[in-house]
Enzyme design. Structure first.
Site, PDB file in Angstrom:
ATOM      1  NE  ARG A 231      -4.333  -1.258   0.359  1.00 22.20           N
ATOM      2  CZ  ARG A 231      -4.584  -2.249  -0.487  1.00 22.20           C
ATOM      3  NH1 ARG A 231      -3.717  -2.546  -1.438  1.00 22.20           N
ATOM      4  NH2 ARG A 231      -5.700  -2.964  -0.396  1.00 22.20           N
ATOM      5  CD  GLU A 260      -2.914   3.413  -5.246  1.00 22.89           C
ATOM      6  OE1 GLU A 260      -3.976   2.821  -5.520  1.00 22.89           O
ATOM      7  OE2 GLU A 260      -1.938   2.855  -4.753  1.00 22.89           O
ATOM      8  CG  HIS A 279      -3.192  -0.458  -6.792  1.00 20.38           C
ATOM      9  ND1 HIS A 279      -3.623   0.106  -5.615  1.00 20.38           N
ATOM     10  CD2 HIS A 279      -3.109  -1.798  -6.541  1.00 20.38           C
ATOM     11  CE1 HIS A 279      -3.807  -0.838  -4.703  1.00 20.38           C
ATOM     12  NE2 HIS A 279      -3.504  -2.020  -5.256  1.00 20.38           N
TER      13      HIS A 279
HETATM   14  O1  A2R Z   1       3.641  -9.418  11.471  1.00 20.17           O
HETATM   15  P1  A2R Z   1       2.977 -10.741  11.236  1.00 20.17           P
HETATM   16  O2  A2R Z   1       3.719 -11.862  11.853  1.00 20.17           O
HETATM   17  O3  A2R Z   1       1.505 -10.709  11.565  1.00 20.17           O
HETATM   18  O4  A2R Z   1       3.091 -11.003   9.633  1.00 20.17           O
HETATM   19  C1  A2R Z   1       2.277 -10.352   8.698  1.00 20.17           C
HETATM   20  C2  A2R Z   1       2.926  -9.100   8.128  1.00 20.17           C
HETATM   21  N1  A2R Z   1       2.638  -7.885   8.910  1.00 20.17           N
HETATM   22  C3  A2R Z   1       3.593  -7.117   9.479  1.00 20.17           C
HETATM   23  N2  A2R Z   1       4.929  -7.221   9.469  1.00 20.17           N
HETATM   24  C4  A2R Z   1       5.621  -6.282  10.159  1.00 20.17           C
HETATM   25  N3  A2R Z   1       5.032  -5.269  10.825  1.00 20.17           N
HETATM   26  C5  A2R Z   1       3.698  -5.111  10.844  1.00 20.17           C
HETATM   27  N4  A2R Z   1       3.130  -4.099  11.509  1.00 20.17           N
HETATM   28  C6  A2R Z   1       2.910  -6.081  10.137  1.00 20.17           C
HETATM   29  N5  A2R Z   1       1.570  -6.259   9.948  1.00 20.17           N
HETATM   30  C7  A2R Z   1       1.428  -7.358   9.203  1.00 20.17           C
HETATM   31  O5  A2R Z   1       2.340  -8.950   6.834  1.00 20.17           O
HETATM   32  C8  A2R Z   1       2.179 -11.219   7.459  1.00 20.17           C
HETATM   33  O6  A2R Z   1       3.400 -11.877   7.211  1.00 20.17           O
HETATM   34  C9  A2R Z   1       1.942 -10.216   6.331  1.00 20.17           C
HETATM   35  C10 A2R Z   1       0.476 -10.116   5.899  1.00 20.17           C
HETATM   36  O7  A2R Z   1       0.107 -11.346   5.362  1.00 20.17           O
HETATM   37  P2  A2R Z   1      -1.425 -11.703   5.003  1.00 20.17           P
HETATM   38  O8  A2R Z   1      -2.317 -11.245   6.083  1.00 20.17           O
HETATM   39  O9  A2R Z   1      -1.435 -13.164   4.620  1.00 20.17           O
HETATM   40  O10 A2R Z   1      -1.759 -10.793   3.769  1.00 20.17           O
HETATM   41  P3  A2R Z   1      -1.546 -11.069   2.212  1.00 20.17           P
HETATM   42  O11 A2R Z   1      -2.677 -11.860   1.676  1.00 20.17           O
HETATM   43  O12 A2R Z   1      -0.162 -11.581   1.981  1.00 20.17           O
HETATM   44  O13 A2R Z   1      -1.677  -9.590   1.668  1.00 20.17           O
HETATM   45  C11 A2R Z   1      -0.797  -8.549   2.118  1.00 20.17           C
HETATM   46  C12 A2R Z   1      -1.172  -7.201   1.588  1.00 20.17           C
HETATM   47  C13 A2R Z   1      -2.633  -6.837   1.551  1.00 20.17           C
HETATM   48  O14 A2R Z   1      -3.149  -6.459   2.789  1.00 20.17           O
HETATM   49  C14 A2R Z   1      -2.664  -5.681   0.573  1.00 20.17           C
HETATM   50  O15 A2R Z   1      -2.399  -4.478   1.216  1.00 20.17           O
HETATM   51  C15 A2R Z   1      -1.512  -6.007  -0.345  1.00 20.17           C
HETATM   52  O16 A2R Z   1      -0.814  -7.106   0.243  1.00 20.17           O
HETATM   53  O17 A2R Z   1      -2.025  -6.398  -1.587  1.00 20.17           O
END
Ligand code: A2R
Length: 313
Positions: A231, A260, A279
């Site tokens: 993002r 955007e 995007h």
């Molecule tokens: O931090 P963790 O262990 O919850 O790992 C998640 C990581 N993540 C973060 N890492 C560092 N600092 C943060 N504040 C933080 N918040 C989240 O991001 C996890 O490894 C990853 C998110 O993975 P998913 O929930 O499986 O999302 P996905 O499907 O990979 O999509 C990611 C993003 C979407 O939300 C859209 O914004 C974009 O890709 O298209």
């Protein structure tokens, strides 16, 4: 009179998926009307489902008090006020998994395009410079380099697998360590210092806002490359512009931006070390159809009082 349930769609998506949606719902297209308040008022007593492609705030929920389900189009739902929805008992869904491979393919494409200057080379040939000036200046290699992935969720892991296939040394930063054969960093700047490429693929929202800041960009360094397919909010855009302008960062491939579809002129002016994309990481016919169908299935489940297929709250 139609017996199909009303459904509000906030912003447009793939027309083929939208057509399928219209087989099941009377679709009200909010982006198409100049009188948004009028459209919302006309369906306030009947509309129980919202399908969105971008934003859904408390104002829309206020206007449609009967809504039971918000079926969001996209995996990142930072544009949806989930806290308000939850407080009102509204179920929210997103579209995970169906786009992971697509976004991962694109991330690698953007990395290759940025490092190997593929868009620049296309412009070079079209401008007749190959003929007039000879071969283009050399670029830098991708294989065998070190990549750090910020976020190793559904999409991040697919990016990691592709980077492995490109013989890269893969590291990642998340809040919690995963059981994967990649090097874990609990500190983002430390990872940025050790890698050649940083690929951002974390969700948007407050917890990740400006994670990629001046410190991280400086750690990535003058030969470093940033790829953002997460993002716009994840990267401090002003700090990025300054780092690129001052040569403290090597290059950037960007598919997402703060405002955007507006892209800062400063980035548009950097034609040598920046690749800009609108995007479009998940935007193929196949994946957008799969996303649209998942939105539809979630909306139908929500209206039928069944558990959502891919719930968020
Ligand atoms: O931090 P963790 O262990 O919850 O790992 C998640 C990581 N993540 C973060 N890492 C560092 N600092 C943060 N504040 C933080 N918040 C989240 O991001 C996890 O490894 C990853 C998110 O993975 P998913 O929930 O499986 O999302 P996905 O499907 O990979 O999509 C990611 C993003 C979407 O939300 C859209 O914004 C974009 O890709 O298209």
């Amino acid at each position: 009179m139609s017996t199909k349930p009303d459904l509000l769609v906030v912003s447009p998506w793939y027309h083929v998926a939208m057509k399928e949606l219209e087989d099941h719902f009377t679709v009200h297209k909010l982006w198409k009307t100049d009188d948004k308040a009028g459209m919302l008022a006309a369906i306030a007593d009947s509309c129980e489902a919202i399908a969105g492609a971008s934003i859904c705030g408390a104002d829309i929920m206020d206007a449609l008090p009967k809504v039971k389900v918000i079926a969001h189009h996209g995996v990142g739902y930072d544009g949806v006020d989930v806290a308000t929805a939850t407080a009102r008992g509204i179920k929210v869904s997103n579209t995970p998994d169906v786009l992971s491979d697509e976004v991962a393919d694109f991330a690698l494409g953007l990395l290759l395009a940025t490092c190997r200057k593929i868009p620049h080379a296309d412009r070079y040939v079209r401008a007749g410079k190959w003929e007039s000036e000879g071969n283009m200046a050399f670029t830098t290699r991708v294989h065998g380099r070190k990549v750090g992935i910020l976020g190793l969720g559904r999409i991040g892991i697919e990016i990691a697998r592709r980077c492995e296939a490109f013989k890269m040394d893969v590291a990642y930063h998340t809040r919690s360590k995963r059981d994967v054969p990649y090097t874990y960093y609990d500190d983002l700047a430390a990872m940025a210092r050790d890698v050649d490429f940083l690929i951002a693929i974390v969700p948007g929202g407050d917890s990740t806002k400006h994670m990629v800041n001046r410190v991280v960009l400086d750690a990535l360094g003058p030969d470093g490359v940033l790829i953002n397919v997460a993002r716009g909010s994840v990267v401090d855009e002003q700090a990025l512009i300054e780092a690129l302008r001052d040569g403290r960062l090597g290059a950037a491939g960007l598919d997402v931006f703060d405002q955007e579809p507006k892209v800062p002129q400063a980035l548009k002016d950097m034609t040598e070390n920046v690749v800009l994309q609108p995007h479009q990481a998940s935007a193929t016919h196949e994946t957008r159809l799969a996303m649209g169908r998942l939105v539809m299935e979630n909306a139908l489940a929500g209206l039928a009082g069944k558990p959502l297929i891919t719930p968020v709250n």
